[in-house]
Write an enzyme that holds these catalytic residues in place. Structure first.
Site, mmCIF file in Angstrom:
data_model
loop_
_atom_site.group_PDB
_atom_site.id
_atom_site.type_symbol
_atom_site.label_atom_id
_atom_site.label_comp_id
_atom_site.label_asym_id
_atom_site.label_seq_id
_atom_site.Cartn_x
_atom_site.Cartn_y
_atom_site.Cartn_z
ATOM 1 N N GLY A 262 53.584 50.341 43.287
ATOM 2 C CA GLY A 262 54.377 50.913 44.376
ATOM 3 C C GLY A 262 55.746 51.394 43.919
ATOM 4 N N ALA A 263 56.469 50.497 43.250
ATOM 5 C CA ALA A 263 57.832 50.826 42.862
ATOM 6 C C ALA A 263 58.353 49.764 41.915
ATOM 7 C CB ALA A 263 58.729 50.891 44.095
ATOM 8 N N MET A 264 59.537 50.011 41.348
ATOM 9 C CA MET A 264 60.093 49.059 40.391
ATOM 10 C C MET A 264 61.596 48.936 40.584
ATOM 11 S SD MET A 264 59.610 46.986 37.913
ATOM 12 C CE MET A 264 60.993 46.053 37.276
ATOM 13 N N GLU A 265 62.046 47.688 40.608
ATOM 14 C CA GLU A 265 63.418 47.374 41.010
ATOM 15 C C GLU A 265 64.454 47.447 39.885
ATOM 16 O OE1 GLU A 265 60.843 45.091 40.804
ATOM 17 O OE2 GLU A 265 61.583 43.160 40.060
ATOM 18 N N ASN A 266 64.281 48.291 38.864
ATOM 19 C CA ASN A 266 65.245 48.380 37.763
ATOM 20 C C ASN A 266 66.681 48.381 38.294
ATOM 21 O OD1 ASN A 266 62.933 49.090 36.049
ATOM 22 N ND2 ASN A 266 63.023 50.999 37.226
ATOM 23 N N HIS A 298 61.940 46.126 49.958
ATOM 24 C CA HIS A 298 61.512 45.159 48.936
ATOM 25 C C HIS A 298 62.287 45.361 47.629
ATOM 26 C CE1 HIS A 298 58.473 42.546 46.917
ATOM 27 N NE2 HIS A 298 58.793 43.300 45.871
ATOM 28 N N GLU A 299 62.329 46.586 47.144
ATOM 29 C CA GLU A 299 62.995 46.827 45.858
ATOM 30 C C GLU A 299 64.498 46.577 45.984
ATOM 31 O OE1 GLU A 299 60.867 46.910 43.624
ATOM 32 O OE2 GLU A 299 59.181 47.515 44.880
ATOM 33 N N HIS A 302 65.276 42.893 45.829
ATOM 34 C CA HIS A 302 65.181 42.346 44.470
ATOM 35 C C HIS A 302 66.536 42.318 43.765
ATOM 36 C CE1 HIS A 302 61.140 41.284 43.398
ATOM 37 N NE2 HIS A 302 60.613 42.482 43.546
#
Ligand code: B3K
Ligand code: ZN
Length: 874
Positions: A262-266, A298-299, A302
């Site tokens: 879905g996505a990434m919280e970098n 959500h991201e 994080h």
């Protein structure tokens, strides 16, 4: 057959890193096939030892190693590690590597797709960029300089703040980024490309201005507004509910079409699958709008739960994921209907997490051993993990939970910690003993709570007895009693909740189950009450209580807990379906009358609580029904489910038509009232197509041609698919023509084809896969076709000649060498053979064995296939 696996890493083997890194300087010279990466790190020895420095590295070419300004050659390098023999305690190491982003189809590490460079490092992708201590407990500050051609890649992005930039004579330019926060390598990100940029800003509660930047494909700017608005809502919500503020001056989100999840919280630079960013009325459904808000939330969440406080090792993944899913669930609930959201959460648990527990992949939310970490981004770690956090919220209360969170951040900000550290903070902040509760982290499986009752009319005494038992799972044979918060109430004959403050459990409307058996007694009653059990799904358990049909009806009508009302409706439907599946010729008429009666009454809720009404008027999914039986009789269960739908459709056809006609909505807006109306309208349509065919066909056609939004267009298509109307094929042709330029909409089209119930489905699937817009390189497309088919096309996938299983296996063997992560996700339905009949079990295992025989099988698939084939029931 049995397959041997690569060696698993064990949680119990955790050791501190031998070295720490205080600062990382990276320079990227971007090139599609030969990107040069120069990484300079400040190392220090961690503790007293003389072991060499061992760095992780994979699929990269080493060019040179410079230790404290000296070029060295006495290192060892193999396909996984670079070993530097040094005795120094503090030193600088500079490593130069070359990578090929274009050839990287795994979409992990640095890859080039659709004209842009992008990274994905969680869990262990950073080692595909440079040699490093690629583990989450090594935290460092990063400076990153990116060089690339200016015309093709005007935007060069990395974590933190942009601190410098420049221009070279040869058409290249460079940008330098600095992230002031310590971070593990999995949060590193780099993006380079030519995007459209949507900007906004957010003023934090302490008065800091944060620049918000959303990078999207050229021409897609108008589709970014909902994502930006969602981000601002999430930022405000985290301040209000948890007192948590954003900490950098800039927050960037980039949407890409090729992404494994879905996505990434970098840190400061989230990378998103465009599916969870881009939306407008015409091309996105209400569900898409909802999901965008949830994933953006959500991201963002994080940033504190994951980034500021991160995981010590990957076995602790639920520390950040369970907690962040819980936070995004609370956020979504606050933004729309709490009960509807709760129902969605529970459906995921019942459809997918219970299935995982019943399979060879069963694992606790904190796994004990792992071969490929990417295989553990599971519904157990995420969604059951969120349920475990929710149970603490229930046991501690909202204020206690907040105190625990505050203490957690006060203690551990800037550190990499464990699930135990989290629970300890919750316990220390409230004084509530959570020692037994910790078992939820180490014990796998779905607990079963069996409830029985007795009523003595002569004394008016009613006793409710609760027993808990967790059946053995593939990974763990013996189980202990858990600490289960179990919410309930007792309803009298009029449906009024019985109160008796002398019974603490009744006063609290909750019993804390800690032993195998508990009972609660109430006196002074003149009739046997109805227990309404597991309010708000207060624990991720199955409940067994022999309700009468009348009791279920009474809960549907009167329970004070909306979730319980929905749950009772689902129990009633399930009963009817199982009854029909097992005794198709002698249905229990009283049961069916009771169901139709109760459901008929639910229509009245449509005006006052439309979200709940829509959920109560929907019957359980095949996946949910499957988890209610020991052995799934595919055809019988499937046809019984359809027959019950048909019965509800035809017996209540007038009500469906009225309901359909009552849902009048103006021009499209994504707002709660309209969403509820569209949901009820499309639900009605899906029932109406089962009744009067001509009437339904007219309604459907009118809706499809007049719709100003994707929710209604797709609602019409799904209804047509459902009713198997001839219209379906015709509408699909029109739909494809209109949307073939839009990848996200085309994914919906592919999915509708792949999960269509039709006898020639296996002949049609290859056509889909040879469609010019299909590519195995594109994870969204693969999920739309292979995923939809395997997870949701019940009759096609489980065709008794094994052709569905073979079809999936054939393509997994291809996908294995392209994108192992996605292959390992899509294989899930094939690994869940345990609950099927012996014939299907054999066919499924046969295909697993074929996959196991592949010489070049990825670690991802080896772990899943070998576990599944080695599974033996007790
Ligand atoms: N943390 C990422 C998931 C990474 C998956 C790696 N295979 C997205 C999320 O949970 O927010
Ligand atoms: Zn997450």
């Amino acid at each position: 057959m049995s397959v041997s696996s690569p060696i698993a890493k064990k949680r119990s083997d955790y050791q501190q890193p031998d070295f720490l890194i205080s600062h990382v300087d990276m320079v990227f010279h971007l090139d599609i096939q030969k990107t040069r990466v120069i990484t300079t790190c400040q190392f220090s020895r961690n503790g007293e030892h003389n072991r060499p420095l061992v760095l992780d590295g994979e699929s990269i070419t080493l060019i040179k190693v410079v230790l404290n300004d000296n070029l060295i050659s006495d290192y060892d390098v193999n396909s996984e590690q670079l070993t530097i023999p040094t005795t120094e305690d503090e030193f600088t190491l500079c490593v130069e590597t070359v990578i090929n982003p274009e050839a990287n189809k795994t979409l992990e590490g640095l890859y080039f797709s659709a004209g842009a460079y992008c990274t994905q490092c969680e869990a262990e992708g950073f080692r595909k960029i440079t040699y490093f201590l690629d583990r989450p407990d090594v935290l460092a500050k990063y400076d990153v300089t990116i060089y690339a051609d200016k015309a093709r890649y005007p935007h060069l992005l990395s974590n933190g703040n942009q601190i410098d930039k420049g221009q070279l004579d040869d058409g290249r330019h460079w940008v330098k980024w600095q992230d002031p926060f310590n971070k593990p390598s999995y949060l590193f990100a780099l993006v380079a490309g030519d995007f459209d940029l949507l900007t906004d800003n957010f003023m934090t509660q302490s008065g800091r201005n944060v620049a918000l930047e959303l990078y999207v494909d050229k021409g897609a700017l108008d589709k970014g507004h909902h994502a930006i608005a969602s981000l601002k809502k999430a930022m405000a919500w985290d301040e209000q509910v948890f007192g948590l503020e954003y900490d950098l001056d800039i927050y960037m989100v980039v949407a890409v079409d090729f992404f494994n999840m879905g996505a990434m919280e970098n840190k400061g630079l989230n990378v998103f699958n465009s599916k969870f960013v881009l939306a407008d009325a015409e091309s996105a459904t209400d569900d898409d709008f909802f999901n965008i808000e949830a994933v953006i939330g959500h991201e963002y969440f994080h940033n504190w739960t994951g980034n500021r406080v991160t995981c010590r090792d990957w076995f602790q993944l639920s520390l950040k994921e369970g907690l962040t899913v819980f936070r995004d669930q609370q956020f979504s609930a606050d933004m729309s209907s709490p009960v509807f959201n709760r129902i969605k959460n529970v459906q995921i648990i019942r459809e997918h997490q219970f299935a995982e527990d019943a399979s060879a992949m069963a694992h606790p939310i904190r796994p004990e051993e792992v071969i490929e970490m990417n295989n553990f981004y599971t519904v157990t770690v995420y969604d059951k993990g969120a349920e475990v956090i929710r149970m603490m919220h229930t046991l501690l209360g909202a204020d206690g939970f907040r105190k625990g969170m505050d203490l957690y951040f006060a203690r551990f900000d800037g550190q990499a910690v464990t699930c135990d550290d989290f629970v300890q903070a919750m316990q220390d902040a409230t004084g509530i003993d959570l020692s037994q509760f910790r078992l939820w982290y180490s014990q796998s499986g779905t607990p079963k709570v069996t409830v029985s009752d007795e009523f003595d009319l002569s004394t008016g005494r009613y006793t409710l007895t609760f027993g808990q038992m967790t059946p053995p799972t593939a990974d763990q044979k013996t189980k202990q009693a858990l600490h289960i918060p179990f919410r309930f109430e007792l309803l009298d004959e009029q449906g009024v909740a019985i109160s008796d403050d002398s019974v603490p459990e009744l006063k609290a409307k909750m019993i804390e189950l800690t032993q195998d058996v508990h009972s609660v007694s109430v006196s002074g009653l003149n009739a046997k009450p109805t227990p309404s059990l597991l309010h708000n799904f207060s624990a991720p358990v199955k409940v067994d209580y022999a309700y009468t049909h009348q009791q279920l009806s009474s809960i549907i009508l009167y329970s004070g807990d909306e979730f319980a009302r929905w749950d009772a409706s689902q129990s009633l439907y399930s009963r009817c379906i199982h009854n029909l599946a097992t005794a198709p010729d002698s249905p229990d008429n009283a049961l069916f009358d009771s169901m139709l009666d109760s459901i008929g009454g639910v229509f009245a809720l449509a005006d006052t609580n439309p979200a709940l009404a829509a959920a109560m008027l929907s019957i359980p999914s095949f996946e949910t029904l499957s988890q209610q039986v020991d052995e799934i009789q595919v055809e019988a269960l499937y046809h019984a489910q359809r027959s019950v739908r048909h019965l509800i459709a035809t017996a209540l056809s007038d009500k469906w038509l009225t309901l359909y006609n009552n849902q009048v909505v103006g021009a499209y807006q994504y707002k709660a009232d309209d969403v509820d109306k569209r949901r009820l309208r499309n639900l009605s349509l899906s029932y109406l197509v089962q009744g009067d065919a001509t009437q339904a066909s007219e309604l459907l056609h009118a809706q499809f041609s007049q719709a100003d939004n994707m929710t209604d267009s797709l609602g019409a298509l799904k209804a047509a698919q459902y009713g198997k109307l001839e219209q379906f094929d015709q509408l699909m042709v029109q739909f494809e023509e209109r949307w073939r330029h839009d990848p996200l909409v085309l994914d919906k089209w592919f999915a509708l084809h792949a999960n269509m119930e039709r006898s020639d489905i296996l002949a049609r699937l290859p056509l889909l896969l040879s469609h010019e817009k299909f590519s195995l390189d594109n994870p969204n497309r693969v999920r739309s076709v292979l995923g939809s088919f395997a997870f949701y096309n019940v009759l096609g996938f489980h065709a008794i000649d094994g052709s569905g299983y073979k079809f999936l296996a054939d393509y997994l063997l291809k996908l294995n060498s392209v994108n192992p992560q996605v292959a390992a996700r899509v294989i899930t339905p094939l690994t869940q053979w345990q609950k099927f009949d012996p014939k299907r079990q054999e066919l499924m295992r046969y295909q697993l064995a074929r996959i196991a025989d592949c010489k070049e099988l990825s670690k991802d698939l080896i772990e899943k296939v070998s576990k599944s084939l080695n599974y033996t029931a007790d």
